[in-house]
Design an enzyme around this catalytic site. Structure first.
Site, PDB file in Angstrom:
ATOM      1  N   CYS A  32     -23.363  32.169  43.464  1.00  0.00           N
ATOM      2  CA  CYS A  32     -22.132  31.491  43.270  1.00  0.00           C
ATOM      3  C   CYS A  32     -21.796  31.289  41.724  1.00  0.00           C
ATOM      4  O   CYS A  32     -20.480  31.518  41.181  1.00  0.00           O
ATOM      5  CB  CYS A  32     -22.314  30.027  43.953  1.00  0.00           C
ATOM      6  SG  CYS A  32     -23.011  29.923  45.259  1.00  0.00           S
ATOM      7  N   ASP A  33     -22.726  31.074  40.950  1.00  0.00           N
ATOM      8  CA  ASP A  33     -22.405  30.335  39.703  1.00  0.00           C
ATOM      9  C   ASP A  33     -22.865  31.393  38.413  1.00  0.00           C
ATOM     10  O   ASP A  33     -22.561  31.117  37.020  1.00  0.00           O
ATOM     11  CB  ASP A  33     -22.982  29.214  39.501  1.00  0.00           C
ATOM     12  CG  ASP A  33     -22.531  28.144  40.335  1.00  0.00           C
ATOM     13  OD1 ASP A  33     -21.367  28.427  40.963  1.00  0.00           O
ATOM     14  OD2 ASP A  33     -23.106  27.033  40.541  1.00  0.00           O
ATOM     15  N   CYS A  60     -27.407  28.109  42.855  1.00  0.00           N
ATOM     16  CA  CYS A  60     -26.961  29.124  43.767  1.00  0.00           C
ATOM     17  C   CYS A  60     -26.510  29.996  42.474  1.00  0.00           C
ATOM     18  O   CYS A  60     -25.517  30.156  42.056  1.00  0.00           O
ATOM     19  CB  CYS A  60     -25.893  29.005  44.608  1.00  0.00           C
ATOM     20  SG  CYS A  60     -25.127  30.169  45.400  1.00  0.00           S
TER      21      CYS A  60
END
Ligand SMILES: Cc1cc2nc3c(=O)[nH]c(=O)nc-3n(C[C@H](O)[C@H](O)[C@H](O)COP(=O)(O)OP(=O)(O)OC[C@H]3O[C@@H](n4cnc5c(N)ncnc54)[C@H](O)[C@@H]3O)c2cc1C
Length: 328
Positions: free
Chosen positions: A159-160, A156
């Site tokens: 997200c990261d 993701c």
């Protein structure tokens, strides 16, 4: 704080405030899934006064994996987290039991209805069921992948990506998911290797152009990752390329090769297509009476929030009609 800690912090798994329903409960309708399909189904079912259970690993589903949403009607732009909060607070207005954080491991036909079994052994029964379990990221299945999840292997980018500021990373895939991930990494990563097994990327030109213009992206076509290297964290990749096996030194690898339907718990109970999607008709009915399905886990085209929400509404109304016609 090390990379694994940061990844855990940023990787979205909802903590929420629904009280836990007591195991052993019997319901008119059980809904598996807390994404837009499942939550919309819950709202419609509650308004029909059905005794309803939502069993969901998280509240929000794939909406937790993205930042802003620009195509949900009623909002020009909405932060995905805010949209999740709106769905959640609307569900909370109704007397719906929500078992969040519960993974349904198996579903079986029991008497006239269904039995749901959680991975912790919790059990619930319901006269009818809506499966709204959506999709999850497909993995590469190569050595090193499982071992290094959260230690440089990520699924993701939203997200990261910030964890890879100033680092060299790889993105695996060539469709819109991969190109979107590479775009999300552009402001952070110092260099990006895009590794794609096909001869050309298949994603939209509008996503490809900024990557080509950045001067930061190396494109490796007809290439496949054969191993993710590293002991404590990702240090590199072994890639089968037209010129032979090459090693790429990267600190992170984003696997963006598509999504697979979470139809496992009802495999064998209902008909699936070749991709594992639950086959539904236009009223969200499956091959098994009393069992309905909605959203991305189904054969319905256009995997989008608004579509999933609409299908969730249809599934709840279809389940209501079915319960009226089949009194327990
Ligand atoms: C990175 C990304 C960006 C996106 N951006 C957009 C966008 O801008 N606009 C748009 O319209 N769409 C977008 N989408 C697509 C959209 O998010 C999905 O179409 C939508 O969320 C599907 O909803 P769903 O309810 O069917 O499934 P999901 O959202 O996948 O929800 C499934 C739910 O089921 C739960 N679940 C799964 N298995 C189990 C189990 N065994 N037991 C219990 N619970 C289970 C999950 O925890 C989750 O709560 C995006 C998707 C991704 C991945």
């Amino acid at each position: 704080m090390n990379l694994a800690d940061l990844t855990l912090e940023l990787t979205p798994f909802a903590t929420d405030e629904f009280p836990k329903p007591a195991p052993g409960g019997r319901y008119d309708l059980a809904i598996i899934g807390g994404g837009p399909a499942g939550l919309t189904a819950a709202i419609y079912a509650a308004r029909k006064r059905l005794k309803t259970l939502v069993a969901a690993e998280n509240i929000g589903g794939q909406m937790l994996w993205t930042s802003s949403v620009e195509n949900y009607p009623g909002f020009n732009v909405v932060q995905a987290r805010d949209l999740v909060d709106k769905f959640r607070s609307q569900v909370r207005q109704f007397p719906v039991d929500v078992a969040s954080g519960l993974q349904v491991a198996a579903v079986s036909a029991e008497g006239p209805g269904f039995r749901l079994e959680g991975s912790g052994g919790e059990a619930f029964t319901a006269r009818s069921l809506i499966v709204a379990t959506g999709k999850r990221y497909r993995s590469l299945g190569v050595p090193g992948e499982k071992e290094l999840i959260g230690k440089g292997v990520a699924y993701c980018a939203t997200c990261d990506a910030p964890l890879f500021a100033g680092k060299t990373v790889a993105v695996v895939g060539g469709g819109n998911s991969a190109l979107t991930a590479a775009n999300e990494l552009l402001p952070y990563a110092s260099k990006i290797h895009l590794i794609n097994s096909s001869p050309a990327v298949t994603g939209d030109p509008v996503l490809l152009e900024p990557l080509k213009g950045s001067g930061k992206v190396d494109f490796h076509m007809r290439s496949k990752v054969s191993e993710i290297l590293g002991k404590e964290r990702v240090e590199g990749l072994a890639v089968n390329s037209p010129g032979g096996v090459v090693r790429l030194d990267v600190s992170g690898v984003f696997v963006e090769i598509g999504l697979i339907p979470n139809s496992g718990p009802v495999k064998g109970l209902v008909e699936l297509n070749r991709e594992g999607e639950i086959i539904v008709d236009c009223s969200c009915r499956t091959s098994r009476p009393g069992l309905f399905a909605a959203g991305d886990v189904t054969t319905v085209p256009a995997k989008q929030i608004v579509v999933a929400a609409g299908e969730g509404a249809k599934a709840a109304l279809a389940a209501y009609d079915w319960l009226l016609a089949n009194p327990g």
